[in-house]
Design an enzyme around this catalytic site. Sequence first.
Site, PDB file in Angstrom:
ATOM      1  CE  LYS A   1      11.273  74.044  56.388  1.00 31.05           C
ATOM      2  NZ  LYS A   1      10.541  73.460  55.653  1.00 31.05           N
TER       3      LYS A   1
ATOM      4  N   GLY B   1      18.634  66.836  53.805  1.00 29.98           N
ATOM      5  CA  GLY B   1      18.008  67.368  52.352  1.00 29.98           C
ATOM      6  C   GLY B   1      18.948  67.403  51.524  1.00 29.98           C
ATOM      7  CB  SER B   2      19.281  69.035  48.274  1.00 30.40           C
ATOM      8  OG  SER B   2      19.211  70.317  48.618  1.00 30.40           O
ATOM      9  CB  THR B   3      24.573  68.089  48.403  1.00 35.67           C
ATOM     10  OG1 THR B   3      24.527  66.554  48.825  1.00 35.67           O
ATOM     11  CG2 THR B   3      26.280  68.525  48.446  1.00 35.67           C
ATOM     12  CD  GLU B   4      20.879  73.809  44.891  1.00 28.83           C
ATOM     13  OE1 GLU B   4      20.517  72.775  44.686  1.00 28.83           O
ATOM     14  OE2 GLU B   4      20.568  75.013  44.816  1.00 28.83           O
TER      15      GLU B   4
ATOM     16  N   GLY C   1      22.285  71.982  52.161  1.00 25.71           N
ATOM     17  CA  GLY C   1      23.178  71.535  53.169  1.00 25.71           C
ATOM     18  C   GLY C   1      24.422  72.339  53.394  1.00 25.71           C
TER      19      GLY C   1
ATOM     20  CD  GLU D   1      20.549  61.442  55.673  1.00 21.27           C
ATOM     21  OE1 GLU D   1      21.010  61.341  54.357  1.00 21.27           O
ATOM     22  OE2 GLU D   1      19.593  61.047  55.893  1.00 21.27           O
TER      23      GLU D   1
ATOM     24  CB  CYS E   1      19.485  60.218  51.035  1.00 22.99           C
ATOM     25  SG  CYS E   1      19.225  59.754  52.532  1.00 22.99           S
TER      26      CYS E   1
ATOM     27  CD  GLU F   1      20.235  62.634  45.974  1.00 30.65           C
ATOM     28  OE1 GLU F   1      20.357  63.519  46.273  1.00 30.65           O
ATOM     29  OE2 GLU F   1      19.970  61.537  46.804  1.00 30.65           O
TER      30      GLU F   1
HETATM   31  P1  ADP Z   1      14.543  68.465  48.516  1.00 30.59           P
HETATM   32  O1  ADP Z   1      15.494  68.755  47.238  1.00 30.59           O
HETATM   33  O2  ADP Z   1      14.791  66.923  49.019  1.00 30.59           O
HETATM   34  O3  ADP Z   1      13.188  68.917  48.309  1.00 30.59           O
HETATM   35  P2  ADP Z   1      15.599  70.579  50.202  1.00 30.59           P
HETATM   36  O4  ADP Z   1      17.136  70.495  50.599  1.00 30.59           O
HETATM   37  O5  ADP Z   1      15.310  71.519  49.147  1.00 30.59           O
HETATM   38  O6  ADP Z   1      15.501  69.162  49.459  1.00 30.59           O
HETATM   39  O7  ADP Z   1      14.799  70.426  51.268  1.00 30.59           O
HETATM   40  C1  ADP Z   1      14.943  70.012  52.657  1.00 30.59           C
HETATM   41  C2  ADP Z   1      14.243  70.644  53.620  1.00 30.59           C
HETATM   42  O8  ADP Z   1      15.259  71.858  53.669  1.00 30.59           O
HETATM   43  C3  ADP Z   1      12.974  70.994  53.480  1.00 30.59           C
HETATM   44  O9  ADP Z   1      12.459  71.045  54.729  1.00 30.59           O
HETATM   45  C4  ADP Z   1      13.133  72.503  52.807  1.00 30.59           C
HETATM   46  O10 ADP Z   1      11.894  73.503  53.105  1.00 30.59           O
HETATM   47  C5  ADP Z   1      14.279  73.007  53.615  1.00 30.59           C
HETATM   48  N1  ADP Z   1      15.024  73.984  53.187  1.00 30.59           N
HETATM   49  C6  ADP Z   1      14.872  74.433  51.543  1.00 30.59           C
HETATM   50  N2  ADP Z   1      15.787  75.516  51.508  1.00 30.59           N
HETATM   51  C7  ADP Z   1      16.325  75.902  52.943  1.00 30.59           C
HETATM   52  C8  ADP Z   1      17.252  76.844  53.213  1.00 30.59           C
HETATM   53  N3  ADP Z   1      17.958  77.719  52.511  1.00 30.59           N
HETATM   54  N4  ADP Z   1      17.609  76.876  54.529  1.00 30.59           N
HETATM   55  C9  ADP Z   1      17.096  75.982  55.480  1.00 30.59           C
HETATM   56  N5  ADP Z   1      16.225  75.017  55.053  1.00 30.59           N
HETATM   57  C10 ADP Z   1      15.712  74.926  53.886  1.00 30.59           C
END
Ligand code: ADP
Length: 495
Positions: free
Chosen positions: A179, A231-234, A236, A253, A287, A387
Amino acid sequence: MTQSPVRTTKLFINGQEVDALSGETFETINPATGNVIAHVAQAGDEDVDAAVRAAHEAHVSGVWREKSAAERSIILNRVADLMQENLAGLAALETEDNGKPINESSFIDLPMAIDAFRFYASAARMISGQAVPLPGALTYTLKEPVGVCAQIIPWNFPLMMAAWKLGPALAAGNTVVLKPAEQTPLTALRLAEIFSAAGMPDGVVNVITGDGRTGASLVKHPLVDKIAFTGSTEVGKQVMVEAAHSLKRVSLELGGKAPNVVFADADLDQAVNGALFAIYFNQGQICTAGSRLFLQDSIHDAFMEKFLSKIATLRIGDPTQNTTQIGPVASQDQFDKVTRYIEIGKKEGATLAFGGEVLRDEERKGYFIQPTVFTDVHNSMQIAQEEIFGPVLSVIRFKDEDDAARLVNDIPYGLVSAIWTQDIKKAHNFARRIQAGYVWINTYNVLPVEAPFGGYKQSGFGRELGLGALEMYTETKNVYVELGAQAPITGWYGV
Ligand code: ADP
């Protein structure tokens, strides 16, 4: 900038392009112009289910995992060849969707993505187990694919992140549902076509587009065996909580706030160039961004003088031009987040030494932000701890090695770091004191595919790249073969 026609894209499931069952779509925009460039299918739960089932069936059928490593290797190399043949088109599409300068797409993102496929094409043939001969017995291990891997990636390096994830998963014989991020889905869909053209059996690689809801649905799906998330720590943390319900394997990561430490004995010109590349490469949306620049007291002023004169020469503008060095940030959300942090930095009492302005008006609708530098930053400030993921640098002074080690590690993140010094002992000793998964000495942002990459602390766990990444995509099975006449258990009950 020329405007390409607005495309409509579909999902790629089981080798077919299909619409989302709901018919729902979302828009992706060109961040340099603010124009809509595609209507993209929003995968809902049923589409996620179809993609995961396709991957599951492909796994069970053995159509990929039972191929010889040599056959897997040939297909991965073909993918790399086709990417190479289509490099210019893929790079242009990446720049249109993400906003990064075309030089970066063409000479960094694409070559690194291609290199990752070539490396894992070779690595597929190196997967082997271990044999432990024992008295009267032989045990040996099999490295088996985990199964269906859900791979969720961000928008900052769309194709490269896809390659880092798909390469090791496929080399090890897994099937995948990928995805891409909703901001930058276009090159992953093009990559899906390339996989088909390369002869990848249907169902082995599926690409579904959608926002966080699609990601969350994928993480929940009971037929997913492993989740690889960048993606983001939150987010993750949410992924890990959700995965815990069925103990899916997880690798993460996540975010970073990397320290870039310049000692007084560094080659200052090299360190200045390195510090610029560390923070402004990809508009700081990486990152590994060297967003905390630690300068030893005695060289602080000399360094900053050189740094500020160089920063003023950076060329910001149309990312499709070869001469452009800094493009727009990738989205409205990112633009809002970065500008909010610039205001926070001012309020916190840091000195705005350069930039801080947005280059956006009625004429210019792209998300352009000047490269920005704050000096007189204290480690406890938000701009030093959080960040920003944008072109904003926080400069912090330090006295000596002990002081630097304390400040550098006083943060919840631990992805990468860098040290600039000409003292070889100091460099190696300080490398051991940093709590981070990567230390560059006298360079920055160099990530050879052969070496492991990943975080300490809240920057995640698991290691991408290198042969080690195969560990995340294989299960180890031990086979014990009884060879002796007097096995310890055969006579246990006196039978
Ligand atoms: P950023 O802040 O860099 O956009 P995110 O962590 O929000 O990073 O997004 C990274 C990836 O995770 C994207 O592909 C996003 O669509 C996906 N994503 C966002 N929320 C969720 C979730 N709750 N569960 C799984 N994937 C998610």
